[in-house]
Design a protein around this motif. Structure first.
Motif, PDB file in Angstrom:
ATOM      1  N   ILE A 147       8.407   2.963   4.060  1.00 52.87           N
ATOM      2  CA  ILE A 147       9.737   3.982   3.472  1.00 52.87           C
ATOM      3  C   ILE A 147       9.115   5.179   2.827  1.00 52.87           C
ATOM      4  O   ILE A 147       8.247   4.956   1.896  1.00 52.87           O
ATOM      5  CB  ILE A 147      10.573   2.946   2.645  1.00 52.87           C
ATOM      6  N   LYS A 148       9.611   6.190   3.070  1.00 53.97           N
ATOM      7  CA  LYS A 148       9.380   7.560   2.173  1.00 53.97           C
ATOM      8  C   LYS A 148       9.070   7.162   0.839  1.00 53.97           C
ATOM      9  O   LYS A 148      10.237   6.546   0.143  1.00 53.97           O
ATOM     10  CB  LYS A 148      10.345   8.788   2.434  1.00 53.97           C
ATOM     11  N   GLY A 191       0.919  -1.345   0.086  1.00 56.47           N
ATOM     12  CA  GLY A 191      -0.052   0.023   0.014  1.00 56.47           C
ATOM     13  C   GLY A 191       0.973   1.421   0.161  1.00 56.47           C
ATOM     14  O   GLY A 191       2.240   1.162  -0.083  1.00 56.47           O
ATOM     15  N   TYR A 192       0.240   2.228   0.089  1.00 56.03           N
ATOM     16  CA  TYR A 192       0.793   3.510   0.027  1.00 56.03           C
ATOM     17  C   TYR A 192       0.078   4.570   1.209  1.00 56.03           C
ATOM     18  O   TYR A 192      -1.403   4.430   1.256  1.00 56.03           O
ATOM     19  CB  TYR A 192       0.473   4.362  -1.364  1.00 56.03           C
ATOM     20  N   GLN A 193       0.749   5.129   2.031  1.00 52.82           N
ATOM     21  CA  GLN A 193       0.092   5.903   3.065  1.00 52.82           C
ATOM     22  C   GLN A 193       0.476   7.473   2.659  1.00 52.82           C
ATOM     23  O   GLN A 193       1.507   7.906   2.706  1.00 52.82           O
ATOM     24  CB  GLN A 193       0.484   5.642   4.362  1.00 52.82           C
ATOM     25  N   GLY A 226       4.499  17.373   2.108  1.00 51.78           N
ATOM     26  CA  GLY A 226       3.741  16.585   1.365  1.00 51.78           C
ATOM     27  C   GLY A 226       4.479  15.037   1.009  1.00 51.78           C
ATOM     28  O   GLY A 226       5.024  14.735   1.852  1.00 51.78           O
ATOM     29  N   GLY A 227       3.911  14.488   0.277  1.00 50.95           N
ATOM     30  CA  GLY A 227       4.571  13.252  -0.205  1.00 50.95           C
ATOM     31  C   GLY A 227       3.887  11.821   0.772  1.00 50.95           C
ATOM     32  O   GLY A 227       2.805  12.145   0.929  1.00 50.95           O
ATOM     33  N   GLY A 228       4.352  10.790   0.730  1.00 48.10           N
ATOM     34  CA  GLY A 228       3.798   9.607   1.483  1.00 48.10           C
ATOM     35  C   GLY A 228       4.820   8.475   1.599  1.00 48.10           C
ATOM     36  O   GLY A 228       6.214   8.590   1.620  1.00 48.10           O
ATOM     37  N   TYR A 229       4.297   7.454   2.009  1.00 44.79           N
ATOM     38  CA  TYR A 229       5.025   6.259   2.418  1.00 44.79           C
ATOM     39  C   TYR A 229       4.545   5.161   1.644  1.00 44.79           C
ATOM     40  O   TYR A 229       3.415   4.775   1.578  1.00 44.79           O
ATOM     41  CB  TYR A 229       4.811   6.005   4.018  1.00 44.79           C
TER      42      TYR A 229
END
Length: 73
Positions: free
Chosen positions: A50-51, A22-24, A31-34
């Motif tokens: 992980i970023k 998945g993506y968080q 911004g961005g996500g993990y």
């Protein structure tokens, strides 16, 4: 938690015991996500966050995520 170590990004992405799950999304200052990976071994089972920017080669976020997803599925 196991004692696995991945020395490079490619080594991490080529580990057959890792599965992208998945993506968080993160809406902090930049911004961005993990990206969320499950480490599927008998001694582990940990979910690793992980970023997403760690996997960047200068491509747009959407392109980067699609490329990583294809490698893991």
């Amino acid at each position: 938690m196991c004692k696995s170590v991945w020395e490079t990004r490619d080594e991490f992405l080529n580990d057959e015991n890792l599965k992208l799950i998945g993506y968080q999304k993160y809406m902090g200052l930049y911004g961005g996500g993990y990206l969320l990976f499950k480490h599927k071994t008998k001694s582990c089972g940990t979910t690793i966050a992980i970023k997403a920017a760690s996997f960047s080669n200068g491509t747009a976020s959407t392109q980067r995520l699609k490329r990583i997803y294809k490698r893991n599925n």
